[in-house]
Scaffold this motif. Structure first.
Motif, PDB file in Angstrom:
ATOM      1  N   ALA A  73       0.437  24.168  15.988  1.00 18.87           N
ATOM      2  CA  ALA A  73       1.505  24.383  15.157  1.00 18.87           C
ATOM      3  C   ALA A  73       3.113  24.776  15.754  1.00 18.87           C
ATOM      4  CB  ALA A  73       1.177  25.466  14.257  1.00 18.87           C
ATOM      5  N   GLN A  74       2.910  25.286  16.919  1.00 15.50           N
ATOM      6  CA  GLN A  74       4.120  25.680  17.657  1.00 15.50           C
ATOM      7  C   GLN A  74       4.678  24.435  18.235  1.00 15.50           C
ATOM      8  OE1 GLN A  74       3.406  27.771  21.406  1.00 15.50           O
ATOM      9  NE2 GLN A  74       5.459  29.139  20.784  1.00 15.50           N
ATOM     10  N   ILE A 134       2.199  15.652  21.996  1.00 16.30           N
ATOM     11  CA  ILE A 134       1.459  14.962  21.022  1.00 16.30           C
ATOM     12  C   ILE A 134      -0.272  14.870  21.992  1.00 16.30           C
ATOM     13  CG2 ILE A 134       0.739  12.830  19.787  1.00 16.30           C
ATOM     14  CD1 ILE A 134       3.486  12.566  19.020  1.00 16.30           C
ATOM     15  N   ILE A 135      -0.256  14.576  22.978  1.00 18.48           N
ATOM     16  CA  ILE A 135      -1.325  14.490  23.752  1.00 18.48           C
ATOM     17  C   ILE A 135      -2.134  16.078  23.811  1.00 18.48           C
ATOM     18  CG2 ILE A 135      -2.635  14.094  25.754  1.00 18.48           C
ATOM     19  CD1 ILE A 135      -0.310  11.935  26.104  1.00 18.48           C
ATOM     20  N   GLY A 136      -1.160  16.989  24.047  1.00 21.43           N
ATOM     21  CA  GLY A 136      -1.645  18.443  24.156  1.00 21.43           C
ATOM     22  C   GLY A 136      -2.308  18.666  23.009  1.00 21.43           C
ATOM     23  N   MET A 137      -1.764  18.391  21.721  1.00 23.37           N
ATOM     24  CA  MET A 137      -2.226  18.511  20.388  1.00 23.37           C
ATOM     25  C   MET A 137      -3.563  18.039  20.350  1.00 23.37           C
ATOM     26  SD  MET A 137       0.491  18.894  17.627  1.00 23.37           S
ATOM     27  CE  MET A 137       1.761  17.406  17.816  1.00 23.37           C
ATOM     28  N   VAL A 194     -11.580  24.515   8.959  1.00 18.17           N
ATOM     29  CA  VAL A 194     -10.496  24.905   8.664  1.00 18.17           C
ATOM     30  C   VAL A 194      -9.281  23.482   9.146  1.00 18.17           C
ATOM     31  CG1 VAL A 194     -10.147  26.175  10.897  1.00 18.17           C
ATOM     32  CG2 VAL A 194      -8.702  26.723   9.014  1.00 18.17           C
ATOM     33  N   ARG A 195      -8.357  23.461   7.996  1.00 17.50           N
ATOM     34  CA  ARG A 195      -7.302  22.591   8.411  1.00 17.50           C
ATOM     35  C   ARG A 195      -6.031  22.926   8.274  1.00 17.50           C
ATOM     36  NH1 ARG A 195      -4.544  19.532   4.595  1.00 17.50           N
ATOM     37  NH2 ARG A 195      -4.605  17.145   4.853  1.00 17.50           N
ATOM     38  N   LEU A 196      -5.251  22.502   9.441  1.00 17.85           N
ATOM     39  CA  LEU A 196      -4.056  22.585   9.691  1.00 17.85           C
ATOM     40  C   LEU A 196      -3.023  21.798   9.620  1.00 17.85           C
ATOM     41  CD1 LEU A 196      -1.806  24.880  10.616  1.00 17.85           C
ATOM     42  CD2 LEU A 196      -2.195  24.167  12.936  1.00 17.85           C
ATOM     43  N   SER A 197      -2.350  21.790   8.482  1.00 17.45           N
ATOM     44  CA  SER A 197      -1.312  20.505   8.452  1.00 17.45           C
ATOM     45  C   SER A 197       0.369  20.977   8.692  1.00 17.45           C
ATOM     46  CB  SER A 197      -1.602  19.844   7.092  1.00 17.45           C
ATOM     47  OG  SER A 197      -0.457  19.520   6.531  1.00 17.45           O
TER      48      SER A 197
END
Ligand SMILES: Nc1ncnc2c1ncn2[C@@H]1O[C@H](COP(=O)(O)OP(=O)(O)OP(=O)(O)O)[C@@H](O)[C@H]1O
Ligand SMILES: [Mg+2]
Length: 349
Positions: A260-261, A315-318, A287-290
């Protein structure tokens, strides 16, 4: 004049024998009818051993489910994804991984067997797994280090600065009537500078590892970054929690927070959005984080890994963090409409 070009059976035989991919054909019962040289290398059996052998010798019971499913789909005329991955047991007892493509052998309109093309991807797969393990270890080590530095900044560097402010205050108040105006101003300036330095230090420590995450948990920490976006960057950001809240392990909370950060930092830096929405949804087993915005959107490369070579690692880190938790991540973006990042992570039973 047109030249006709036809491959004779001899030509096909040559291609079959010398192809670098393993190929074999078996009848409806799984008895091998023919196999090429690359198949010898893949399975460890000689061609003489292979012909007449049943495929269950190398596609043993534990690996057979996938093969049966492919067989069923082909026979029922359903589409199958080519190529698919399949494990095999080699003659030397070592388990290998191959990428396979399978089709029906039809003779005189009748299904008589199956033909397969397979490529050995064992080493590649192992390297991928090693790499993933390595990335996981590095990510964890980086988090430990961040925590340590944040704690040191907070515990060792903040107190002396606080003390300095107090001493400046006491010097100023004791000697105030006797002080020259210019010295009074200089002391006041000095005090403000130290306060500013302390504020920077606290922000830096918070960014490295927000205490609120360790003390109050993921939801409070998400609300904290959303407030920061609203207060300091004028982006109307909200956090919504849906479903029945489950307790999440410290690692899940930390990695979801990092996702999220990063997504919110991208919104702040690139999106030109006026709104951002963070949703944490608890479902039965996941659990879904959007995180979504109404900003300018962007063209996501078809292979997001290519972003790394241009020094873009967010983005790759995510993706990596979601994978570390055994979950997955999707990024969807539409020019002029906005961007949505969704991470789904399985919850333990
Ligand atoms: N929410 C968004 N809105 C618009 N563009 C975005 C958004 N998120 C990402 N992008 C685009 O995708 C690119 C890649 O994002 P990524 O987070 O991987 O790298 P970065 O933010 O440029 O650098 P880093 O995160 O490594 O500091 C960004 O440079 C930006 O062009
Ligand atoms: Mg980024």
């Amino acid at each position: 004049m047109e030249t006709r070009f036809e491959l004779t059976e001899q030509n096909y035989r040559y291609l079959f024998d010398n192809a670098s991919d393993a190929m074999w054909v078996h009848d409806m019962e799984g008895n091998i009818l023919d196999a090429n040289k690359a198949c010898e290398k893949l399975t460890g059996y000689t061609r003489d051993e292979l012909v007449g052998m049943n495929i269950t010798r190398f596609l043993t019971e534990e690996f057979l489910d996938a093969a049966r499913e492919v067989k069923r789909k082909l026979l029922e005329g359903e589409a199958i994804e080519q190529s698919y991955e399949q494990r095999l047991l080699r003659k030397d007892g070592i388990i290998g991984i191959m990428k396979m493509a399978t089709s029906l052998v039809i003779i005189g309109g009748e299904i008589r067997g199956f033909q397969h093309i397979a490529r050995d991807v064992t080493t590649e797969k192992q390297m991928q797994e090693n790499m993933r393990f390595y990335v996981g270890q590095i990510t964890r080590a980086q988090e430990d280090e961040r925590k340590l530095i944040a704690r040191q900044l907070h515990d060792d560097m903040a107190p002396p600065l606080l003390l300095l402010i107090q001493r400046l205050d006491s010097v100023t108040s004791r000697t105030r009537p006797k002080l020259h105006n210019s010295l009074k101003d200089a002391l006041e300036d000095l005090r403000n500078q130290v306060i500013e330095a302390l504020e920077y230090l606290r922000r830096f420590a918070q960014d490295l590892r927000p205490r609120i995450l360790d003390d109050l948990g993921l939801i409070a920490a998400l609300e904290w970054i959303a407030e920061d976006l609203a207060k300091n960057y004028g982006i109307d950001a909200h956090v919504e929690v849906a479903g029945i809240e489950h307790s999440l392990s410290a690692e899940v909370q930390l990695l979801l927070f990092r996702i999220a950060q990063e997504a919110l930092s991208n919104i702040r830096r690139h999106a030109k959005a006026s709104m951002a929405e963070v949703e944490l949804k608890f479902e039965n087993n996941k659990v879904r984080l959007s995180i979504s915005d109404n900003g300018k959107g962007f063209d996501l490369p078809s292979h997001p890994e290519s972003l790394a070579s241009t020094g873009k690692l967010g983005i790759i880190g995510m993706y990596e963090r979601a994978r570390l938790l055994g979950g997955s991540l999707k990024v969807q973006s539409e020019l002029g409409k906005g961007t949505q990042v969704v991470a789904e992570v399985p919850l333990p039973e």
